[in-house]
Design an enzyme around this catalytic site. Structure first.
Site, mmCIF file in Angstrom:
data_model
loop_
_atom_site.group_PDB
_atom_site.id
_atom_site.type_symbol
_atom_site.label_atom_id
_atom_site.label_comp_id
_atom_site.label_asym_id
_atom_site.label_seq_id
_atom_site.Cartn_x
_atom_site.Cartn_y
_atom_site.Cartn_z
ATOM 1 N N SER A 1 6.624 7.628 -0.471
ATOM 2 C CA SER A 1 5.898 8.816 -0.907
ATOM 3 C C SER A 1 5.348 8.579 -2.299
ATOM 4 O O SER A 1 5.565 7.531 -2.904
ATOM 5 C CB SER A 1 6.822 10.040 -0.894
ATOM 6 O OG SER A 1 7.747 9.924 -1.954
ATOM 7 N N LYS A 2 4.643 9.566 -2.774
ATOM 8 C CA LYS A 2 3.973 9.532 -4.068
ATOM 9 C C LYS A 2 4.862 8.982 -5.195
ATOM 10 O O LYS A 2 4.406 8.244 -6.060
ATOM 11 C CB LYS A 2 3.590 10.979 -4.383
ATOM 12 C CG LYS A 2 2.374 11.248 -5.197
ATOM 13 C CD LYS A 2 1.041 11.012 -4.606
ATOM 14 C CE LYS A 2 0.021 10.735 -5.693
ATOM 15 N NZ LYS A 2 -0.841 9.649 -5.443
#
Ligand code: GLU
Length: 494
Positions: A259-260
């Site tokens: 994820s980010k």
């Protein structure tokens, strides 16, 4: 045991849904398909799966193609290039899916379902409270001919559902995961054509994989639970299914889903952050595949020559941003100076203040050798080189006074630099350094003090690439001018 795959006439596809911007996982899928095609001398096809009209994101298809272009993953058939199996946008193939769905209806492998949304909600609720999940209850599958005729006459909304087998098992050999089996009784009568006339993913993917003569479906692991449906549908349509290979999941170094917070997930952000395409490609090749147990830096031809599914792992692959950054630095150092200058240029144009622009390419070419060993990401060049391009340096004159110095000794150091530099025969860094070391000695200043003062005067910074090489590139005139200004500004302070 893994199955050996057919490898004559390889046709593989990357099938992005333009419902979001391409992320690392999408592009890893594209890359592995591309490598597989190139290894076998086959074809790599891009097919845009744009049938989920509610979730289309404007610009997403262009972003996918731009990412592939950037990474030099060229497709043989698909958008822009066309090909004999087009159209390559599913939204332009609706009549094809409809025709095949009609054939399934005729053969009673599919049926019209007239159930209202309210009824479906009721079924879901009842199943949830009974803690069972069998999906649609097949109500319309069991309608009599008369009931069906009556429903058709009402001309209401309907969907077309697949009449899935109620018993037996669906089995196949995944080229990465090995033997996979599902009990058919767990398969629901999934939808093939929605009430708006658009096909579902399952319908479109099976139809197109067949009609486009796809030999191997290589895709993200999340699609593994759909594969039994696809196999049943191929079977019902009388098609020979392609082979399947489900690529391992990608996790962050903490083993959580990527994820980010593990770094950018959108591929084009890597370009903006200053990763170079060769490094990102090399890195992605190692996300789930390996050449051997140790090689990290690989040429594209080595990878193409050696790529195969035997060395794709089943276990999740780790995406390590730090390693990617390291690899980027390695690739930067392998570039020619000309090439590196061309890649740095757009970042300078973006990051430098407008009065420093335009950047003179020949001047930049002299600067590049001074920074190439130090940068890992291209935009770092901005902060490292901005003083080369500035017409006026902006710094607090007190910074010219180094540790254990005062205004007088700093001014004396600058005056000595001025004298040495204006009188020197050449401005080459070696003789320049010798002459200035002698001058520092004479003033009884340490090199750290003397050159510290000079560095601030010539660059406005406390840390720069090697000072004498830097000054040689800046040129005598510019350095003398900056020293003159530094003396003036320090003189004006009290
Ligand atoms: N359109 C699907 C996706 O975006 C493709 C799945 C498949 O390759 O079958 O992931």
């Amino acid at each position: 045991m893994q199955k050996t795959s057919r490898t004559d006439d390889v046709r593989v596809r990357f099938a992005p849904s333009p419902t979001g911007f391409p992320h690392i996982g999408n592009i890893r899928t594209a890359l592995f398909n591309w490598l597989f095609a190139r290894h076998h001398g086959g074809k790599f096809i891009v097919r845009v799966e744009d049938t989920d009209q509610d979730r289309l994101v404007p610009g997403a298809t262009d972003a996918v193609l731009e990412a592939l272009d950037w990474l030099d993953i060229q497709w043989d058939e698909g958008p822009r290039v066309g090909g004999p199996y087009g159209p390559y946008f599913q939204s332009e193939r609706l009549d094809i899916y409809q025709k095949l769905a009609d054939e399934l209806l005729d053969r009673e492998s599919a049926y019209r379902c007239y159930c209202s949304e309210e009824r479906l909600v009721e079924i879901r609720k009842a199943q949830a409270s009974a803690k069972i999940s069998i999906g649609y209850d097949r109500h319309c599958r069991n309608l009599s001919k008369d009931e069906r005729r009556a429903k058709d006459a009402e001309a209401g909304r309907f969907v077309i559902r697949f009449a899935s087998p109620a018993s037996g098992a669906t089995e196949f050999e995944d080229l990465i995961r090995g033997h996979v089996a599902w009990q058919n009784e767990l398969m629901d009568d999934f939808i093939l054509i929605k009430s708006d006339g658009f096909p579902t993913y399952h319908m479109a993917v099976v139809t197109d994989d067949h009609l486009m003569e796809i030999s191997h479906v290589m895709r993200a692991e999340e699609w593994l639970p759909s594969t039994h449906r696809h196999l049943q549908l191929h079977n019902a349509m009388g098609f020979e299914p392609p082979e399947f290979a489900h690529l391992p999941m990608i996790l962050g170094p903490d083993r959580a889903k990527l994820s980010k917070r593990h770094g950018a997930t959108a591929v084009l952000e890597y370009r903006d952050e200053g990763f170079i395409q060769e490094a990102l490609v090399n890195f992605l090749e190692l996300v789930g595949w390996s050449l051997d147990d140790h090689t990290e830096i690989m040429t594209p031809s080595t990878v193409i020559e050696n790529f195969g599914l035997e060395r794709v792992n089943k276990a999740p692959a780790i995406f390590d941003y730090e390693k990617l950054t390291w690899m980027n630095g390695m690739y930067i150092r392998q570039l020619s100076e000309e090439d590196l200058a061309d890649r740095i240029l757009p970042h300078l144009e973006k990051g430098l203040p407008s009065e420093s622009l335009p950047v003179d390419r020949d001047y930049l070419l002299q600067i590049v050798p001074l920074i190439r060993e130090r940068i890992k990401l291209l935009p770092e060049a901005v902060g490292m080189t901005d003083f080369f391009f500035q017409t006026e340096l902006d710094f607090d004159p007190q910074r010219l006074i180094q540790k254990d110095m005062n205004k007088e000794s700093a001014l004396a150091a600058l005056a000595a630099c001025q004298a040495e530099m204006s009188g020197a025969k050449t401005f080459e860094h070696e003789p320049l350094e010798q002459a200035l070391r002698a001058a520092a000695n004479e003033l009884e200043l340490s090199p750290r003090q003397f050159f510290g003062t000079l560095r601030v005067a010539a660059t406005g910074k406390d840390a720069t690439p090697p000072l004498f090489e830097t000054m040689e590139v800046l040129g005598r005139e510019r350095v003398l001018d900056r020293i003159r200004q530094a003396i003036e500004r320090l003189g004006d302070t009290d």
